[in-house]
Design a protein around this motif. Structure first.
Motif, PDB file in Angstrom:
ATOM      1  N   TRP A  62       0.827  -1.206   0.000  1.00  0.00           N
ATOM      2  CA  TRP A  62       0.000   0.000   0.000  1.00  0.00           C
ATOM      3  C   TRP A  62       0.864   1.259   0.000  1.00  0.00           C
ATOM      4  O   TRP A  62       0.556   2.230  -0.692  1.00  0.00           O
ATOM      5  CB  TRP A  62      -0.917   0.004   1.219  1.00  0.00           C
ATOM      6  N   ARG A  69      -5.892   2.049  -6.975  1.00  0.00           N
ATOM      7  CA  ARG A  69      -7.245   1.619  -6.623  1.00  0.00           C
ATOM      8  C   ARG A  69      -7.218   0.379  -5.722  1.00  0.00           C
ATOM      9  O   ARG A  69      -8.026   0.248  -4.794  1.00  0.00           O
ATOM     10  CB  ARG A  69      -8.039   1.324  -7.895  1.00  0.00           C
ATOM     11  N   TRP A  72      -6.647   1.323  -2.014  1.00  0.00           N
ATOM     12  CA  TRP A  72      -7.835   1.812  -1.325  1.00  0.00           C
ATOM     13  C   TRP A  72      -8.826   0.678  -1.053  1.00  0.00           C
ATOM     14  O   TRP A  72      -9.471   0.645  -0.004  1.00  0.00           O
ATOM     15  CB  TRP A  72      -8.493   2.921  -2.144  1.00  0.00           C
ATOM     16  N   ARG A  73      -8.908  -0.258  -1.999  1.00  0.00           N
ATOM     17  CA  ARG A  73      -9.789  -1.405  -1.780  1.00  0.00           C
ATOM     18  C   ARG A  73      -9.284  -2.250  -0.610  1.00  0.00           C
ATOM     19  O   ARG A  73     -10.060  -2.705   0.234  1.00  0.00           O
ATOM     20  CB  ARG A  73      -9.885  -2.251  -3.050  1.00  0.00           C
ATOM     21  N   VAL A  75      -7.403  -1.297   1.966  1.00  0.00           N
ATOM     22  CA  VAL A  75      -7.606  -0.595   3.236  1.00  0.00           C
ATOM     23  C   VAL A  75      -9.071  -0.673   3.650  1.00  0.00           C
ATOM     24  O   VAL A  75      -9.393  -0.896   4.830  1.00  0.00           O
ATOM     25  CB  VAL A  75      -7.152   0.869   3.118  1.00  0.00           C
ATOM     26  N   LYS A  76      -9.969  -0.507   2.692  1.00  0.00           N
ATOM     27  CA  LYS A  76     -11.396  -0.568   2.990  1.00  0.00           C
ATOM     28  C   LYS A  76     -11.790  -1.953   3.510  1.00  0.00           C
ATOM     29  O   LYS A  76     -12.545  -2.076   4.487  1.00  0.00           O
ATOM     30  CB  LYS A  76     -12.201  -0.227   1.738  1.00  0.00           C
ATOM     31  N   GLU A  77     -11.254  -3.006   2.872  1.00  0.00           N
ATOM     32  CA  GLU A  77     -11.573  -4.366   3.306  1.00  0.00           C
ATOM     33  C   GLU A  77     -11.003  -4.646   4.692  1.00  0.00           C
ATOM     34  O   GLU A  77     -11.647  -5.311   5.523  1.00  0.00           O
ATOM     35  CB  GLU A  77     -11.028  -5.373   2.288  1.00  0.00           C
ATOM     36  N   ARG A  79     -10.430  -2.409   7.078  1.00  0.00           N
ATOM     37  CA  ARG A  79     -11.247  -1.663   8.041  1.00  0.00           C
ATOM     38  C   ARG A  79     -12.560  -2.395   8.318  1.00  0.00           C
ATOM     39  O   ARG A  79     -12.996  -2.508   9.480  1.00  0.00           O
ATOM     40  CB  ARG A  79     -11.530  -0.258   7.519  1.00  0.00           C
ATOM     41  N   ALA A  80     -13.172  -2.913   7.264  1.00  0.00           N
ATOM     42  CA  ALA A  80     -14.442  -3.633   7.433  1.00  0.00           C
ATOM     43  C   ALA A  80     -14.249  -4.865   8.311  1.00  0.00           C
ATOM     44  O   ALA A  80     -15.095  -5.176   9.166  1.00  0.00           O
ATOM     45  CB  ALA A  80     -15.004  -4.023   6.070  1.00  0.00           C
ATOM     46  N   THR A  83     -13.490  -3.699  12.106  1.00  0.00           N
ATOM     47  CA  THR A  83     -14.603  -3.084  12.833  1.00  0.00           C
ATOM     48  C   THR A  83     -15.726  -4.066  13.161  1.00  0.00           C
ATOM     49  O   THR A  83     -16.687  -3.696  13.834  1.00  0.00           O
ATOM     50  CB  THR A  83     -15.175  -1.903  12.030  1.00  0.00           C
ATOM     51  N   LEU A 105      -7.517   1.681  12.850  1.00  0.00           N
ATOM     52  CA  LEU A 105      -8.681   1.244  12.090  1.00  0.00           C
ATOM     53  C   LEU A 105      -9.572   0.319  12.917  1.00  0.00           C
ATOM     54  O   LEU A 105     -10.762   0.182  12.642  1.00  0.00           O
ATOM     55  CB  LEU A 105      -8.245   0.514  10.812  1.00  0.00           C
TER      56      LEU A 105
END
Length: 319
Positions: A62, A69, A72-73, A75-77, A79-80, A83, A105
């Protein structure tokens, strides 16, 4: 109690974090421990029976492509995934800004080394609580201090228990020495001629020698060393950590320069001799019951010194 550990890299640092996990499991029965780590090193925590879940985070990739792209995908995964759990405690033992940011995160109170103890002091500003550890101690003990401080138990005085479980694999019955000739920094390397002299001496004592490599350059060097030694020597192809751990677990002994695989060998309980040329073994040496460190900053241990150290660990009984 559900805890998230953040120790992402490198291989040696990940290995040095394992005794803290063993301490936590012993001092806090019933604890559930997850570990966030770079994918390349995920097999290490997965081998510890006290680890509930290994969470890969491709932070190095990263950072190389922050605007990609896929970054960012990823990092989003991450974080999901993080959380989904409310952690009772998050402990960043890496002590870097990047590790602290990734740790944030997750949901839960974030602890880490304080400003004087963190490798990057700025990271300490991102923690809810900073913990002190002594830079005069070995990395294994510094990690154990962080674990004890975060969970509130007295620091164990016992020798570190890395807790790894691995079934020996790949050997033919003859005694094997795994020789770690390669490392990431040229200043840490031992001269090829020394490896050839040592290899011939080990073969004369009835040992078969395996030379692992992590890339094409290292494998080419291993092939040259093996050819010069002759006898029962094998330059291994690039091998995954778990498969290599099986080979190491079945070895009679190991010897090598300052590399993560050397620390993995000691963690697996193999008699190990570390050859240090450009790092301080008091800080990051091989710390285990059947281990000997030689050399240090701006030094070059001799072949005779290495053979003597191997003798102390049972070389004379190899055949």
């Amino acid at each position: 109690m559900h805890v998230l550990l953040v120790k992402t890299s490198s291989l040696g640092d990940v290995v040095h974090n394992l005794p803290m996990v063993t301490d936590m499991a012993a001092m806090r029965p019933g604890i559930v421990i997850d570990w966030l780590v770079e994918p390349a090193f995920a097999d290490i925590p997965a081998m510890h029976p006290a680890i509930h879940s290994v969470i890969p985070a491709d932070i190095r990739r990263w950072l190389r492509a922050p605007w990609d792209r896929e970054t960012w995908r990823g990092v989003k995964e991450l974080r999901a995934r993080l959380t989904k759990t409310r952690y009772d405690l998050i402990l960043d033992t890496q002590g870097l800004v990047k590790s602290a940011l990734v740790a944030r995160l997750a949901q839960g109170p974030l602890y880490g080394p304080d400003r004087r103890s963190a490798r990057e002091p700025l990271a300490a500003t991102l923690y809810a609580r900073g913990l002190a550890m002594s830079w005069d101690r070995h990395a294994v003990w510094r990690n154990r201090m962080l674990g004890a401080g975060a969970l509130g138990y007295p620091l164990p005085a016992t020798m570190p228990d890395y807790g790894l479980t691995m079934t020996p694999a790949g050997h033919t019955g003859e005694p094997v020495c795994v020789a770690f000739h390669a490392t990431s920094r040229a200043s840490k390397l031992w001269p090829p001629g020394h490896w050839v002299t040592l290899g011939k001496a080990l073969c004369q004592r009835g040992l078969r020698i395996l030379l692992p490599s992590g890339n094409a350059r290292e494998q080419a060097a291993a092939t040259e060393i093996a050819a010069a030694i002759g006898g029962r020597v094998e330059a291994l192809p690039r091998t995954g950590i778990r498969e290599l751990a099986g080979l190491i677990a079945g070895a009679r002994m190991t010897v090598g320069v300052d590399t993560g695989l050397l620390h993995l060998a000691a963690a697996l309980g193999r008699p190990t001799v570390g050859i240090f040329r450009d790092s301080d073994p008091r800080q990051t040496g091989v710390l285990a019951r059947d281990a000997v460190d030689l050399g240090g900053l701006q030094s070059c241990p001799t072949v005779d010194e290495v053979l003597t150290a191997l003798g102390r660990l049972g070389l004379g009984d190899a055949a």
